[in-house]
Write an enzyme that holds these catalytic residues in place. Structure first.
Site, PDB file in Angstrom:
ATOM      1  N   HIS A  44       0.944   0.219  -4.708  1.00  6.03           N
ATOM      2  CA  HIS A  44       1.145  -1.233  -4.610  1.00  6.03           C
ATOM      3  C   HIS A  44       2.643  -1.559  -4.577  1.00  6.03           C
ATOM      4  O   HIS A  44       3.092  -2.411  -3.808  1.00  6.03           O
ATOM      5  CB  HIS A  44       0.500  -1.958  -5.782  1.00  6.03           C
ATOM      6  N   HIS A  56      -7.044  -5.494   0.517  1.00  9.01           N
ATOM      7  CA  HIS A  56      -6.380  -4.611  -0.441  1.00  9.01           C
ATOM      8  C   HIS A  56      -6.214  -3.206   0.136  1.00  9.01           C
ATOM      9  O   HIS A  56      -5.201  -2.544  -0.124  1.00  9.01           O
ATOM     10  CB  HIS A  56      -7.130  -4.534  -1.768  1.00  9.01           C
ATOM     11  N   ASP A 104      -2.819  -1.015   0.470  1.00 10.08           N
ATOM     12  CA  ASP A 104      -2.684   0.389   0.057  1.00 10.08           C
ATOM     13  C   ASP A 104      -2.077   1.259   1.155  1.00 10.08           C
ATOM     14  O   ASP A 104      -1.181   2.071   0.897  1.00 10.08           O
ATOM     15  CB  ASP A 104      -4.049   0.967  -0.324  1.00 10.08           C
ATOM     16  N   HIS A 158      -6.136   7.262   0.235  1.00  9.87           N
ATOM     17  CA  HIS A 158      -4.821   7.827  -0.068  1.00  9.87           C
ATOM     18  C   HIS A 158      -4.621   9.231   0.503  1.00  9.87           C
ATOM     19  O   HIS A 158      -3.564   9.546   1.048  1.00  9.87           O
ATOM     20  CB  HIS A 158      -4.592   7.842  -1.578  1.00  9.87           C
TER      21      HIS A 158
END
Length: 275
Positions: free
Chosen positions: A78, A235, A239, A262
């Protein structure tokens, strides 16, 4: 784009998501050409971790870095996302614990801190990543594509096998104005059935309805509801912008992400770095 740093040092204290400890964070202007995390819970000389994809590890639930001396910093995505959009390339981040403050689960507080400290131009250009032909990466049902584009555009699709959260799709030009209004306020989220598992494994000890959306069978537990109807996919956009900041270079491309995360984001950054 030129390199940038903060004009003034600024401090902020907040809870860390996983350990639930109060983290004292100090953002210090730099002209090193690097983003460096300095962990004050480690001995001097062994406590600096440079932002570099070669220093990433354990990307299951967040983007984390470590160095060869055992210093670690968790859940930086973030913060990195806000750094990217602010254009900050040179900075030292001092932390008293091995997480960043989770704030409200979004990136808006970090943007506000940067604006409060002020941002200065260092009058030296950064080498852009310019995608000139399509680049692809697929891992099972997760896909990332980068297409030539005169700017930075992001298209993101998510899908969950859940009674409330199923599919969402969003697309935005990644400009500072769009990011602040449409992406930065979007909060991290999880499912109610995950909460007990996370607590049992000493994770999300600092998590609450103040810093995360918790999804139940037919809605969300948060009394104030959602900030956007499609806050979840927004969101995820937040990311990936942070994950690709691991390169500390501006991107000129249209990136399309399908159920990414990720691990695949950082692997894709390795590919983009070789362009």
């Amino acid at each position: 784009m030129n390199r940038k740093t903060l004009k003034n040092t600024i401090e902020y204290n907040g809870i860390g998501l996983h350990k639930g400890e109060i983290i004292k964070m100090k953002l210090i202007p730099s002209e090193s050409g690097k983003i460096v995390f300095k962990m004050l819970n480690m001995p001097e000389g062994k406590n600096e971790i440079e932002l570099d994809y070669q220093n990433t590890f354990d990307l299951t639930r967040g983007t984390n870095l470590k160095n060869e001396h055992g210093a670690m910093v968790f859940t930086i995505e973030h913060f990195l996302s806000a750094l990217y959009v602010a254009g900050i390339t040179d900075l030292t981040i001092e932390l008293t614990g091995n997480e960043l403050p989770i704030c409200d689960g979004s990136a808006i507080k970090f943007l506000d801190l940067f604006n409060e400290a002020g941002i200065v131009d260092l009058n030296e250009e950064v080498n852009e990543i310019v995608v000139k032909e399509p680049v692809y990466l697929s891992k099972g049902d997760k896909h990332l594509i980068a297409l030539p584009y005169n700017g930075y555009k992001l298209t993101y699709a998510i899908r969950f096998e859940h009674t409330f959260l199923k599919s969402q799709l969003a697309e935005f030009e990644i400009t500072e104005e769009n990011y602040r209004k449409e992406i930065a306020p979007a909060r991290t989220f999880g499912f109610d059935y995950e909460v007990e598992y996370l607590k049992q494994n000493n994770l999300a000890l600092g998590g609450s309805l103040d810093n995360a959306i918790v999804i139940k069978k037919d809605g969300v537990l948060n009394p104030d509801g959602l900030r956007f109807e499609d806050e979840f996919v927004r969101h995820k956009m937040l990311d990936i912008i942070g994950d690709l900041k691991i390169l500390n270079r501006p991107i000129r491309a249209h990136i399309i992400a399908i159920k990414a995360g990720h691990l695949i984001d950082v692997e894709f950054a390795r590919i983009l770095d070789k362009i």
